[in-house]
Design an enzyme around this catalytic site. Structure first.
Site, PDB file in Angstrom:
ATOM      1  CG  LEU B  28      -2.060   0.980   1.315  1.00 45.74           C
ATOM      2  CD1 LEU B  28      -2.751   1.178  -0.016  1.00 45.74           C
ATOM      3  CD2 LEU B  28      -3.058   0.535   2.357  1.00 45.74           C
ATOM      4  CG  HIS B  29       4.397   1.434  -2.247  1.00 48.97           C
ATOM      5  ND1 HIS B  29       5.107   1.492  -1.089  1.00 48.97           N
ATOM      6  CD2 HIS B  29       4.920   0.416  -2.973  1.00 48.97           C
ATOM      7  CE1 HIS B  29       6.038   0.551  -1.101  1.00 48.97           C
ATOM      8  NE2 HIS B  29       5.940  -0.129  -2.234  1.00 48.97           N
ATOM      9  CB  ALA B  30       3.098   7.261  -2.406  1.00 44.87           C
TER      10      ALA B  30
END
Lengths: 130, 99
Positions: B28-30
């Protein structure tokens, strides 16, 4: 839909500000007006009263403008511009430059008003990295 | 694929509670955090995201990133309010398709 809050990134470095703008467009949105005021008028490292004033006008879509300065004279120059051209709908965010900008753009893209966008940016202070 | 399970909670005339869990296909990155935050801002329900014992408001992109949710882990979306069902569905969709 009502107007979007504009964001102004004030930095000593044009590259720093334009890099941050690219980043926030990727994470947040390219629909939020994000305008940079960075470096001196002749492209050196520093800040420019005129560039900050122009950026404020360019970012304004009628819903107010949140200004994120990086540090030092970015803050002072922005304060001077606002002292000379006082307006209720332009606010300096007391927030970290990168995290504050990301949070502000995402909030603005969601249609938040100026107060809520500023609050989002300032909450970035509390995000720990460890 | 997303392994989602519906555990619909209480329902009343004005507000409904709803939650679902999803197995993350990617960290769950930017970028997905940004998508999630913008989507969450469109609903009037109160929404929570839970991962590994931590709960955040998904409308805050930095909080979502700070969850540190990685591929293969489970994230639970919980909402309470008039549009809880749609809110959970919209956020699940983003989480299940995160790249």
């Amino acid at each position: 839909m009502s107007a979007t809050v504009g964001i102004v990134l004030v930095s000593h470095s044009a590259e720093l500000a334009s890099g941050l703008r690219l980043l926030v467009e990727q994470i947040g949105s390219d629909t939020v007006p994000v305008v940079t005021a960075a470096g001196t008028d002749d492209g050196r490292i520093g800040t420019s009263y005129d560039l900050v004033l122009k950026a404020l006008q360019d970012a304004d879509r009628g819903a107010g403008v949140l200004i994120l300065p990086d540090l030092g004279s970015s803050v002072l120059t922005t304060r001077t511009v606002l002292d000379d051209h006082p307006r209720a709908d332009a606010v300096i965010a007391d927030a970290p430059f990168v995290e504050g900008a990301v949070a502000a753009v995402v909030a603005a893209a969601s249609g938040a008003d100026l107060q809520a966008v500023a609050k989002s940016a300032e909450e970035a202070r509390h995000v720990r990295k460890q | 694929m997303s392994a989602s399970n519906d555990t619909t909670g209480c329902e009343s005339a004005e507000t409904t509670g709803h939650e679902a869990a999803v197995l993350l296909p990617a960290n769950l990155h930017a970028r997905p955090a940004g998508l999630l935050a913008r989507a969450a801002g469109e609903f009037s329900s109160t929404i929570e995201l839970e991962h590994n014992g931590k709960t955040v408001n998904p409308a805050g992109v930095l909080g979502v990133m700070a969850l540190g949710a990685t591929a293969g882990s489970t994230v639970t979306v919980r909402a309470a309010g008039p549009d809880a069902h749609d809110a959970v569905a919209a956020l699940m969709e983003i989480l299940a398709n995160a790249e």
